[in-house]
Design a protein around this motif. Structure first.
Motif, short mmCIF file in Angstrom:
data_model
loop_
_atom_site.label_atom_id
_atom_site.label_comp_id
_atom_site.label_asym_id
_atom_site.label_seq_id
_atom_site.Cartn_x
_atom_site.Cartn_y
_atom_site.Cartn_z
N LYS A 18 0.74 -1.16 -0.10
CA LYS A 18 0.08 0.11 0.02
C LYS A 18 0.81 1.11 -0.15
O LYS A 18 2.13 1.22 0.19
N PRO A 19 0.46 2.31 -0.37
CA PRO A 19 1.01 3.86 -0.30
C PRO A 19 1.33 4.01 1.23
O PRO A 19 0.23 3.83 2.01
N TRP A 20 2.31 4.53 1.46
CA TRP A 20 2.35 5.20 2.84
C TRP A 20 2.59 6.56 2.76
O TRP A 20 2.49 7.26 1.84
N ALA A 21 2.53 7.33 4.08
CA ALA A 21 2.26 8.60 3.90
C ALA A 21 3.44 9.18 5.02
O ALA A 21 3.80 8.76 6.07
N ARG A 22 4.09 10.30 4.55
CA ARG A 22 5.07 11.22 5.42
C ARG A 22 4.14 11.85 6.32
O ARG A 22 3.26 12.68 5.82
N TRP A 23 4.27 11.85 7.63
CA TRP A 23 3.27 12.47 8.91
C TRP A 23 3.90 13.18 9.40
O TRP A 23 4.93 13.06 10.28
N TRP A 24 3.58 14.70 9.27
CA TRP A 24 4.18 15.69 9.79
C TRP A 24 3.49 15.86 11.44
O TRP A 24 2.13 15.99 11.23
N TRP A 25 4.17 15.87 12.34
CA TRP A 25 3.65 16.20 13.75
C TRP A 25 4.07 17.67 14.01
O TRP A 25 5.18 18.01 14.33
N MET A 26 3.19 18.71 14.04
CA MET A 26 3.35 19.92 14.04
C MET A 26 3.74 20.24 15.50
O MET A 26 2.60 19.99 16.57
N GLY A 27 4.76 20.55 15.86
CA GLY A 27 4.93 21.14 17.20
C GLY A 27 5.16 19.70 18.13
O GLY A 27 5.15 19.74 19.37
N SER A 28 4.93 18.66 17.42
CA SER A 28 5.03 17.36 18.34
C SER A 28 3.73 17.54 19.31
O SER A 28 3.74 16.75 20.30
N ALA A 29 2.83 18.23 18.79
CA ALA A 29 1.52 18.50 19.88
C ALA A 29 0.54 17.45 19.48
O ALA A 29 -0.79 17.67 19.27
N VAL A 30 0.91 16.15 19.90
CA VAL A 30 -0.06 14.87 19.60
C VAL A 30 -0.44 14.46 20.70
O VAL A 30 0.00 14.65 21.86
N ASP A 31 -1.68 13.90 20.81
CA ASP A 31 -2.26 13.16 22.02
C ASP A 31 -2.79 11.75 21.46
O ASP A 31 -2.86 11.39 20.39
N VAL A 39 -6.43 5.08 12.42
CA VAL A 39 -7.56 4.61 11.87
C VAL A 39 -8.00 5.03 10.63
O VAL A 39 -8.28 4.35 9.77
N ASP A 40 -7.85 6.42 10.61
CA ASP A 40 -8.45 6.89 9.16
C ASP A 40 -7.44 6.58 8.14
O ASP A 40 -7.86 6.12 7.00
N PHE A 41 -6.18 6.44 8.41
CA PHE A 41 -5.38 5.94 7.56
C PHE A 41 -5.36 4.57 7.17
O PHE A 41 -5.47 4.17 5.85
N GLN A 42 -5.89 3.59 7.83
CA GLN A 42 -6.11 2.37 7.61
C GLN A 42 -7.29 2.02 6.99
O GLN A 42 -7.18 1.21 6.13
N LYS A 43 -8.13 2.80 7.02
CA LYS A 43 -9.67 2.65 6.43
C LYS A 43 -9.28 3.12 5.10
O LYS A 43 -10.02 2.30 4.12
N VAL A 44 -8.68 3.77 4.67
CA VAL A 44 -8.60 4.31 3.36
C VAL A 44 -7.43 3.83 2.46
O VAL A 44 -7.35 3.80 1.24
N GLY A 45 -6.64 2.80 3.10
CA GLY A 45 -5.69 1.83 2.41
C GLY A 45 -4.31 2.38 2.49
O GLY A 45 -3.63 1.90 1.43
N ILE A 46 -4.13 3.27 3.53
CA ILE A 46 -2.43 3.68 3.64
C ILE A 46 -1.88 2.40 4.49
O ILE A 46 -2.47 2.06 5.41
N GLY A 47 -0.64 2.08 3.98
CA GLY A 47 -0.21 0.86 4.67
C GLY A 47 1.08 1.19 6.04
O GLY A 47 1.32 0.44 6.69
N GLY A 48 1.50 2.47 5.73
CA GLY A 48 2.27 3.01 7.12
C GLY A 48 2.57 4.51 6.95
O GLY A 48 2.08 5.14 6.04
#
Length: 905
Positions: free
Chosen positions: A35-48, A57-66
């Motif tokens: 599957k296609p993968w995506a570069r995933w930018w974490w802005m400010g690493s402000a993740v939770d 889950v969004d990535f997995q549902k549409v067919g992104i592999g990593g």
């Protein structure tokens, strides 16, 4: 109620079993790496954690592999949520991401740093990116020179380290004065003649990490020093304990380390590698004049830079990662080294594309005002895949769709041919550029990276993105099996570039954005285009891989595979060892084809004596190194059969799977290509696989001597995968032809706006299909999804199937017929087969999704601010300030004309 037809499952099971024996599914198992993968930018690493999980889950549902995580600068107003890079909190979020991804069948890569290039707070000045600084002093005969030698502080903000002082007399003499230094003080008298003193310093570029995340700011690393690399990874040695084997790969972005042309140990390393003291030739090295000695010294300097980057950074970096059970993924382009060797140093070589390429597909839109001109040259792309092929690396990845269009203006249909050109040139592991982490609570359009198409749930194209992603996955599943099947190697004469004056520039980088400086117009480039244009599969090879080659039964064997021939293009310079090895291989039975012969060895050390040896070697072996007058005749004599299918205009790449051939064919011409297409294989059945919908069937073939002719009909913009086999294993492929002219569907369309914003417009009745932006101010501002419904009478025409052509779609669609879901259509041509129509009334529903641009225009015209990001914030495709108020509304919806065509098989 009686239970009926209990026998059906039993017999169905028997039939299924018999069918399973008779035929196997030709599509490989879908895995995350397909599957296609995506570069995933974490802005400010402000993740939770909740938003990380929902995003994955969004990535997995549409067919992104990593995903490939790159932390960058942050968002204004959420500073309290910033997380410092590699802090315990950051590592907790990374660990959670890996855990959730694994539970969803996804994998995770990470950059070894933030932003790009490698660097950060742990990089001290001694290990920071270094540049060559030279100060010159004129000293007359009998003059006493007694002063402190230092760099002009107005030129260099960071103190530079004095490494050496040399004196060059007008009489040609040379003196090394380094040992006479006391600190930086030199007290010396010019006794014999006038002298010019050269003081060599290791200065610092001062470059900081670009787009750094919190906790990631600092100097860029010295990429020519293993000591610097070892110091750099110390924080990661500690932070990544427990992640061994859980992260898939460590990524290193394109070489954007500006002006770093030196390292403190360069003079010593140069002497070890090139065999002489560079200090004796500093005037020639630094001269901008075009001279033989100067160019030879410059060549040695550039080769040394390449060697240091490879052996002091790239290979140790891969070894470090592998010891932790991580793979490495490297973008070598932009570096000053031999791209083939550098790409091959990683487990997964990665190229990139930038901007938009032209295609002659009817209906393919490429509005000049929305694009940057692209530079996805097939020859450039092949450096990465060639390195993978000759080194035995199964995957070649690509940073894909970077600046494909301006923000919010990229359609899925515009992505497809760009991805296809990557796949056609050996890339089989596509990375989307990219997706920005955006929490659910962020106001639309969410957090955005400045240079991406932005593949995430806040972009309207997400609605039908699974179509594109599934297409890529289907193609990659076939292009990852077996092994590459290019039969011809082409020598890359890097010394022809290294040995030039290069307009007086000492330091040279092999950039993808300046191909005219080092690639276009060269004999190597012209030969590559000639071979590819005549249907020959080609991989490039470097001097170091030629040194590793062996011959077995007349076949060239490399670490990554075997080849029937090696072509040497016209080149000026070639190392003596390379020529000796080529002659050795030819004497051992390999097909080595010379288009021309080298004139000289590169470099300065003993070059005159080596040139004499080279001339003698060519003379003594004249009968086997004579340049060919007809390259293609020579290839035929080497038992290499061209793929004449290219004469139809089709593009192709071929792989070998246990002796059978896999062809990926793409039609980027303006016309349908149909008829019997020749394959360079003898006496084969051929399976046709459609990567758009996974349809499969056996083709009609004709077998003529050493070729198999396969009947195909490929519309412009379409592609097929062919797989050869000894006996037919599937039901026959259905060759549909139009039984009559297309029939226009007319009437009143009911238009209902289903989801999107800024608000859902009122339903409308449409008798003439045109952009929904013309209906009202509300529809002009709307970005999202709407449903078109039409009742129509079935034409009284006999048909085995009906093809629906939606005409101009802005920008993607799903189709239902009589309540049954037919499928999606998101690329040009917007056609889909409906199957049978009912007699009398039929109901067609077409759900259309437009781009996000119109909603952004509306927001900006109303003064709503969404560009709330630090550093570069938001720019347009030309890196000017982003301003959507200047845009015209983009046509949206079903523009038609909509027709149905009766088909017969």
């Amino acid at each position: 109620m009686k239970k009926k037809l209990n026998y059906i499952p039993f017999f169905a099971g028997i039939l299924f079993s018999l069918n399973a024996v008779a035929q196997t599914n030709p599509w490989p198992e879908t895995k995350n790496v397909n599957k296609p993968w995506a570069r995933w930018w974490w802005m400010g690493s402000a993740v939770d954690k909740p938003n990380l999980k929902s995003s994955l889950v969004d990535f997995q549902k549409v067919g992104i592999g990593g995903v490939e995580i790159t932390p960058i600068y942050g968002v204004k107003g959420v500073e309290n949520n910033f997380i410092d890079y590699l802090s315990p909190k950051y590592m907790e979020m990374l660990g959670y991401t890996v855990k959730i991804a694994d539970s969803l069948g996804l994998q995770v890569d990470m950059v070894l740093g933030t932003g790009w290039p490698y660097g950060g707070s742990q990089v001290t000045l001694p290990h920071a990116a270094t540049k060559l600084v030279v100060e010159k002093y004129e000293v007359k005969k009998n003059e006493q020179f007694n002063k402190e030698i230092k760099v002009d502080p107005t030129k260099e903000k960071v103190p530079a380290q004095l490494l050496a002082v040399s004196a060059y007399g007008t009489d040609g003499s040379y003196l090394d004065l380094t040992s006479q230094l006391k600190g930086n003080q030199l007290n010396w008298k010019a006794k014999k003649t006038d002298y010019t003193l050269y003081a060599v310093f290791a200065g610092k570029t001062g470059q900081q990490v670009k787009r750094a995340a919190p906790g990631g700011k600092g100097y860029t690393l010295d990429h020519y020093s293993e000591e610097a690399l070892n110091a750099y990874v110390v924080p990661f040695d500690k932070a990544l304990v427990g992640f061994e084997g859980k992260l898939r790969a460590i990524f290193n972005d394109s070489y954007e380390v500006y002006g770093t042309d030196f390292t403190p140990q360069f003079l010593q390393e140069f002497e070890k590698l090139r065999g002489y003291d560079l200090k004796k030739y500093l005037p020639q090295l630094l001269s901008k004049e075009d001279s033989e000695i100067g160019n030879r010294v410059k060549s040695d300097y550039r080769e040394t830079i390449s060697d240091l980057l490879l052996h002091k950074f790239d290979l140790p970096w891969t070894n470090w990662a592998n010891a932790k059970q991580f793979k490495t993924k490297l973008q070598a382009h932009g570096s000053p080294g031999n791209l083939i060797d550098l790409y091959a140093s990683a487990d997964i070589p990665e190229c990139e594309t930038f901007g938009s390429m032209p295609y002659d597909i009817p209906g393919f839109r490429r509005e000049k005002e929305d694009i940057r001109e692209g530079d996805a040259d097939p020859v450039m792309l092949k450096f990465s895949s060639s390195a993978a092929h000759i080194a035995g690396k199964p995957l070649t990845s690509s940073e894909t769709f970077t600046w494909l269009r301006d923000h919010f203006k990229t359609a899925l249909s515009q992505c497809k041919p760009e991805a296809e050109d990557l796949l056609l040139n050996g890339i089989n592991h596509i990375f989307l550029h990219g997706s920005t982490y955006s929490p659910k609570e962020a106001a639309w359009p969410g957090w955005k990276f400045y240079a991406s198409v932005n593949f995430n749930a806040t972009n309207t194209i997400w609605e039908d993105a699974p179509g594109l992603f599934n297409y890529i996955a289907n193609c990659q599943s076939m292009l990852q099996v077996g092994k590459p099947d290019n039969e011809t190697l082409l020598y890359y004469p890097v010394y022809d570039t290294w040995g030039k004056n290069l307009e007086g520039n000492l330091f040279f980088q092999f950039k993808i954005h300046s191909l005219k400086e080092w690639l276009h117009g060269t004999s190597f480039y012209d030969t590559t285009k000639k071979l590819m244009g005549n249907g020959y599969g080609v991989d490039f090879i470097s001097d170091s891989f030629i040194a590793q080659a062996k011959v077995e039964n007349g076949i060239l064997v490399l670490p990554g595979g075997s080849y029937k021939s090696l072509v040497v293009p016209n080149c000026d310079k070639m190392p003596l060892a390379t020529l000796e090895k080529l002659i050795e291989l030819k004497k051992a039975g390999a097909s080595i084809i010379f288009e021309g012969l080298p004139e000289s060895v590169p470099g300065l050390k003993d070059y005159e004596a080596q040139n004499t040896k080279l001339t003698s070697l060519l003379s003594d072996n004249k009968s086997i190194v004579t340049p060919v007058s007809d390259l293609f005749q020579a290839l035929q004599q080497a038992n290499i059969q061209s793929e004449d299918l290219v004469k139809t205009g089709l593009k192709f790449i071929r792989r070998d799977l246990d002796g059978e051939k896999i062809y990926y064919l793409v039609n980027h011409t303006p016309k349908t290509i149909e008829g019997f297409i020749p394959l360079a294989v003898a006496n084969k059945e051929v399976l046709i696989l459609d990567p758009l919908n996974r349809n499969v069937g056996n083709a009609i073939v004709k077998k003529e001597g050493q070729i198999t002719l396969v009947k195909l009909c490929i519309e412009s913009g379409k592609s097929f995968i062919l797989k050869t086999e000894n006996t037919a294993s599937e039901k026959p492929w259905k060759y549909y032809e139009a039984a009559a002219e297309p029939i226009a569907l007319k009437g009143d369309w009911k238009l209902t706006f289903e989801k999107g914003g800024p608000a859902l417009p009122a339903p409308a009745k449409v008798s003439t299909l045109e952009s929904w932006t013309k209906i009202s101010p509300e529809t002009e501002a709307f970005s999202g999804t709407a449903l078109y419904t039409l009742q129509f009478d079935a034409p009284k025409v006999a048909a085995d199937n009906w093809q629906l052509n939606l005409g101009d779609v802005r920008e993607s669609a799903k189709v239902w017929l009589n309540g049954e879901y037919i499928g999606d259509t998101w690329s040009v041509p917007f056609t889909i087969n409906l199957g049978k129509l009912k007699k009398g009334k039929n109901e067609l529903k077409v759900q259309v999704t437009n781009l996000s641009a119109n909603r952004v225009i509306d927001m900006e015209k109303k003064g709503k601010e969404w560009k709330i990001f630090y550093e570069i914030n938001m720019v347009d495709k030309d890196y000017n300030k982003f301003d959507a108020t200047k845009w015209a509304p983009m046509p949206s919806g079903l523009l038609g004309p909509v027709t149905i065509t009766p088909l017969k098989n």
